[in-house]
Enzyme design. Structure first.
Site, mmCIF file in Angstrom:
data_model
loop_
_atom_site.group_PDB
_atom_site.id
_atom_site.type_symbol
_atom_site.label_atom_id
_atom_site.label_comp_id
_atom_site.label_asym_id
_atom_site.label_seq_id
_atom_site.Cartn_x
_atom_site.Cartn_y
_atom_site.Cartn_z
ATOM 1 N N THR A 85 -15.233 5.462 -1.004
ATOM 2 C CA THR A 85 -15.460 6.469 -1.835
ATOM 3 C C THR A 85 -13.827 6.283 -2.831
ATOM 4 O O THR A 85 -12.981 7.256 -2.661
ATOM 5 C CB THR A 85 -15.493 7.865 -1.233
ATOM 6 O OG1 THR A 85 -14.509 7.922 -0.115
ATOM 7 C CG2 THR A 85 -16.468 8.135 -0.542
ATOM 8 N N GLU A 151 -6.447 0.588 9.760
ATOM 9 C CA GLU A 151 -6.308 -0.673 9.352
ATOM 10 C C GLU A 151 -5.333 -1.181 10.497
ATOM 11 O O GLU A 151 -4.442 -0.683 10.792
ATOM 12 C CB GLU A 151 -6.152 -0.871 7.929
ATOM 13 C CG GLU A 151 -7.530 -0.555 7.373
ATOM 14 C CD GLU A 151 -7.203 -0.879 5.556
ATOM 15 O OE1 GLU A 151 -6.341 -1.811 5.373
ATOM 16 O OE2 GLU A 151 -7.858 -0.030 5.061
ATOM 17 N N ASN A 211 -5.524 13.309 6.826
ATOM 18 C CA ASN A 211 -4.757 12.441 5.941
ATOM 19 C C ASN A 211 -3.707 13.019 5.068
ATOM 20 O O ASN A 211 -2.793 12.644 4.826
ATOM 21 C CB ASN A 211 -5.809 11.670 5.160
ATOM 22 C CG ASN A 211 -6.206 10.466 5.624
ATOM 23 O OD1 ASN A 211 -5.825 10.301 7.078
ATOM 24 N ND2 ASN A 211 -7.250 9.488 5.311
ATOM 25 N N GLY A 256 11.118 5.328 3.978
ATOM 26 C CA GLY A 256 10.982 3.799 3.397
ATOM 27 C C GLY A 256 10.365 3.664 1.847
ATOM 28 O O GLY A 256 10.506 4.756 1.122
ATOM 29 N N CYS A 263 -6.590 4.592 1.607
ATOM 30 C CA CYS A 263 -6.852 6.020 1.978
ATOM 31 C C CYS A 263 -5.806 7.160 1.699
ATOM 32 O O CYS A 263 -6.313 8.058 1.084
ATOM 33 C CB CYS A 263 -6.901 6.033 3.618
ATOM 34 S SG CYS A 263 -8.191 4.562 3.962
ATOM 35 N N LYS A 266 -5.455 8.169 -2.090
ATOM 36 C CA LYS A 266 -6.379 8.507 -3.052
ATOM 37 C C LYS A 266 -7.131 9.670 -2.218
ATOM 38 O O LYS A 266 -7.575 10.573 -2.970
ATOM 39 C CB LYS A 266 -7.653 7.429 -3.363
ATOM 40 C CG LYS A 266 -8.277 6.914 -2.148
ATOM 41 C CD LYS A 266 -9.847 7.244 -1.762
ATOM 42 C CE LYS A 266 -10.415 6.704 -0.564
ATOM 43 N NZ LYS A 266 -11.320 7.423 -0.092
ATOM 44 N N LYS A 326 0.635 -2.405 4.593
ATOM 45 C CA LYS A 326 1.159 -2.388 5.703
ATOM 46 C C LYS A 326 1.107 -3.533 6.464
ATOM 47 O O LYS A 326 0.070 -4.438 6.237
ATOM 48 C CB LYS A 326 0.423 -1.076 6.511
ATOM 49 C CG LYS A 326 -0.866 -1.125 7.147
ATOM 50 C CD LYS A 326 -1.610 0.024 7.520
ATOM 51 C CE LYS A 326 -1.654 -0.091 9.162
ATOM 52 N NZ LYS A 326 -2.615 1.113 9.776
ATOM 53 N N ARG A 333 -4.538 -2.560 -1.558
ATOM 54 C CA ARG A 333 -5.048 -1.414 -2.323
ATOM 55 C C ARG A 333 -3.841 -0.677 -2.592
ATOM 56 O O ARG A 333 -3.231 -0.104 -1.371
ATOM 57 C CB ARG A 333 -6.293 -0.668 -2.090
ATOM 58 C CG ARG A 333 -7.587 -1.518 -2.278
ATOM 59 C CD ARG A 333 -8.705 -0.757 -1.310
ATOM 60 N NE ARG A 333 -8.550 -0.875 -0.060
ATOM 61 C CZ ARG A 333 -9.410 -0.183 0.853
ATOM 62 N NH1 ARG A 333 -10.485 0.659 0.194
ATOM 63 N NH2 ARG A 333 -9.236 -0.219 2.185
HETATM 64 C C1 UGA Z 1 -5.025 6.134 7.512
HETATM 65 C C2 UGA Z 1 -5.027 7.150 8.722
HETATM 66 O O1 UGA Z 1 -3.894 6.804 9.225
HETATM 67 C C3 UGA Z 1 -5.998 6.966 9.426
HETATM 68 O O2 UGA Z 1 -6.135 7.938 10.473
HETATM 69 C C4 UGA Z 1 -7.476 7.091 8.768
HETATM 70 O O3 UGA Z 1 -8.516 6.675 9.280
HETATM 71 C C5 UGA Z 1 -7.473 6.099 7.510
HETATM 72 O O4 UGA Z 1 -6.022 6.138 6.754
HETATM 73 C C6 UGA Z 1 -8.484 6.163 6.651
HETATM 74 O O5 UGA Z 1 -8.625 7.201 5.899
HETATM 75 O O6 UGA Z 1 -9.201 5.410 6.408
HETATM 76 P P1 UGA Z 1 -4.225 3.434 7.008
HETATM 77 O O7 UGA Z 1 -4.495 3.843 5.553
HETATM 78 O O8 UGA Z 1 -4.892 2.339 7.856
HETATM 79 O O9 UGA Z 1 -4.871 4.846 7.948
HETATM 80 O O10 UGA Z 1 -2.669 3.325 7.266
HETATM 81 P P2 UGA Z 1 -1.619 4.302 8.170
HETATM 82 O O11 UGA Z 1 -1.228 3.700 9.281
HETATM 83 O O12 UGA Z 1 -1.794 5.619 8.009
HETATM 84 O O13 UGA Z 1 -0.537 4.097 6.900
HETATM 85 C C7 UGA Z 1 -0.537 4.359 5.620
HETATM 86 C C8 UGA Z 1 0.564 3.907 4.672
HETATM 87 O O14 UGA Z 1 1.650 4.919 5.127
HETATM 88 C C9 UGA Z 1 1.222 2.740 4.761
HETATM 89 O O15 UGA Z 1 1.523 2.218 3.469
HETATM 90 C C10 UGA Z 1 2.348 2.763 5.897
HETATM 91 O O16 UGA Z 1 3.312 1.542 5.463
HETATM 92 C C11 UGA Z 1 2.781 4.024 5.518
HETATM 93 N N1 UGA Z 1 3.822 4.781 6.516
HETATM 94 C C12 UGA Z 1 3.356 5.157 7.590
HETATM 95 C C13 UGA Z 1 4.979 5.043 6.172
HETATM 96 O O17 UGA Z 1 5.508 4.771 5.042
HETATM 97 N N2 UGA Z 1 5.741 5.696 7.126
HETATM 98 C C14 UGA Z 1 5.236 5.982 8.305
HETATM 99 O O18 UGA Z 1 5.979 6.617 9.123
HETATM 100 C C15 UGA Z 1 4.016 5.617 8.751
#
Ligand code: UGA
Length: 436
Positions: A85, A151, A211, A256, A263, A266, A326, A333
């Site tokens: 989506t 991910e 989220n 950072g 996710c 958006k 990450k 994306r």
């Molecule tokens: C995120 C959610 O964490 C999941 O629970 C959810 O299922 C998923 O979206 C989704 O909606 O499908 P994800 O996008 O895989 O998961 O990645 P995250 O680990 O949440 O990280 C998201 C972003 O935040 C990354 O760019 C990461 O580098 C950044 N981040 C994360 C920070 O800048 N600081 C932090 O302390 C943690």
């Protein structure tokens, strides 16, 4: 149980493999023949740790197959909808084309008593709308079961989630679809994963709210990083101290370059757009600020890089370490790393991007950037290194070894993961974000 999984992207491919691992007979369906042919030969069409091994293991049992024909969904009791989506072009709202198309093409193959389980992240109200489309045609159920996997940890998050949320039309534990989905998830439920039964709207909102909370937490600490920069304080120590309060917690307080991916960015925008449609836009105006703080990080890094390069970007050779949004993912994306790399290039820098897994995806998105897989070549004669995705191999870099390869010993640590004192001792000009 016989299960179909519609949509074999980051979510569906993992879900299909994990459902087969739980002992079910699974058919994965996707309109993209390239994905189907890769998955059919037990190869994940993207990088996700452990997925190739799992695909090989479950395909050997004969319980998992992939196809592009929706007719193969016939005969399954449970149909998981796992299509994307994405954000609509030029708008904040979510593009529901793929979800609607999946349901339309599934309808002819549904049988009474089947359960359609929505896993895609959708605007609140979607489940009720789809339930009436399905219910008008036959006596099948629509259950909303949001997915919370990350991910890079998708396999373990799917096999051992921290909770299940089931949204059913009447919000009742007694709903027929609840026991059917309990059979699907029998193993993790037996192992103690909690599950909550709610109405459709609450289940959809759990995902949007989760989220949004995570995005807010990251933007909160990035806002603190801005204040730290203005005062000479250290945001990493601040986060450590805040995190010791277990009401706050240390997770997701890493300041950072901000959040990216398919996710969080958006989802918060779609949530604001949906709240607007519902007349509740005021409730979510803070998310606009969350988004703005996040996007400001990218501009800030460009400015800091300019400072690091004595005020001039033109002609400077910049090496960007990391392209994925990450580590442990090849997903680019809305990757903040790539967006920074592209802005630097636009301002006249000569940018080389390296990443262990994401370079081919990155090259499709930003063909104008230069890519180099080999780290030693990417850093050679560099005027400044930018660590923008914290892959372990970049965290482990040895500042003494690297010193001889670059033109100037300057590093910007966009994820605050390096030991500043060690890099400075090795002769580097080190800049973190929100750190003195
Ligand atoms: C995120 C959610 O964490 C999941 O629970 C959810 O299922 C998923 O979206 C989704 O909606 O499908 P994800 O996008 O895989 O998961 O990645 P995250 O680990 O949440 O990280 C998201 C972003 O935040 C990354 O760019 C990461 O580098 C950044 N981040 C994360 C920070 O800048 N600081 C932090 O302390 C943690």
């Amino acid at each position: 149980m016989r299960i179909s999984v519609i949509g074999c992207g980051y979510l569906g491919a993992v879900h299909a493999a994990c459902m087969a691992k739980l002992g079910h007979h699974v058919v994965g369906i996707d309109v993209d023949p390239k994905k189907i042919s890769a998955l059919s030969s037990a190869k994940a069409p993207f990088y996700e740790p452990g997925l190739d091994e799992l695909l090989r293991e479950v395909q050997a049992t004969g319980r998992l197959s992939f196809t592009s024909e929706m007719s193969k969904a016939a005969g399954s009791t449970v149909h998981f909808v796992c299509v994307g989506t994405p954000q609509k072009r030029g708008e904040n709202g979510a593009d529901m084309t793929y979800v609607d198309a999946a349901i339309d093409s599934l309808l002819p193959y549904l049988e009474p008593g089947n359960v359609v389980v929505g896993k895609s992240t959708v605007p609140v109200g979607t489940a009720a709308r789809l339930a009436s489309v399905i219910g008008e045609q036959l006596d099948a159920h629509l259950l909303w079961n949001p997915e919370f996997l990350r991910e890079g940890h998708a396999v373990s998050d799917t096999l051992n989630p921290d909770r299940f949320v089931y949204g059913v039309s009447d919000g009742s534990e007694e709903h027929e679809a609840v026991s059917i989905l309990d059979d699907v998830y029998a193993q993790p439920l037996a192992e103690g994963t909690p599950r909550l039964v709610t109405d459709h709207a609450t289940a959809e909102l759990v995902k949007a709210a989760a989220n949004s909370f995570l995005a807010t937490k990251i933007s909160f600490i990035n806002a603190m990083a801005e204040v730290c920069e203005a005062t000479g304080a250290d945001v990493t120590r601040l986060a450590d101290a805040l995190g010791m309060d277990d009401r706050i917690g240390r997770k997701f307080l890493n300041a950072g370059i901000g959040f990216g991916g398919g996710c969080l960015p958006k989802d918060i925008r779609a949530f604001m757009a949906r709240a607007g449609e519902l007349g509740a836009d005021q409730a979510l105006t803070f998310l606009r600020e969350v988004d703005a703080i996040n996007m400001r990080r990218r501009t800030r890094v460009v400015e800091l890089t300019r400072e690091l390069c004595d005020g001039i970007l033109l002609g400077k050779r910049i090496t960007v370490l990391g392209a994925a949004f990450k580590p442990e993912s090849d997903d680019v994306r809305d990757s903040p790393a790539l967006s920074i790399a592209a802005q630097l290039q636009l301002q006249g820098a000569v940018v080389t991007v390296t990443d262990p897994k994401a370079l081919s995806n990155a090259a499709k998105r930003f063909p104008e950037l230069q890519y180099e897989r080999a780290l030693e070549i990417a850093v050679s004669r560099s005027d400044a290194l930018l660590l923008l995705t914290e892959w372990q191999e970049y965290r482990d870099l040895d500042p003494y070894e690297l010193a001889g390869a670059v033109s100037s010993q300057r590093i910007l640590d966009g994820r605050n993961v390096l030991d500043a004192a060690k890099w400075r001792a090795a002769g580097w000009t080190y800049r973190g974000l929100g750190r003195p």
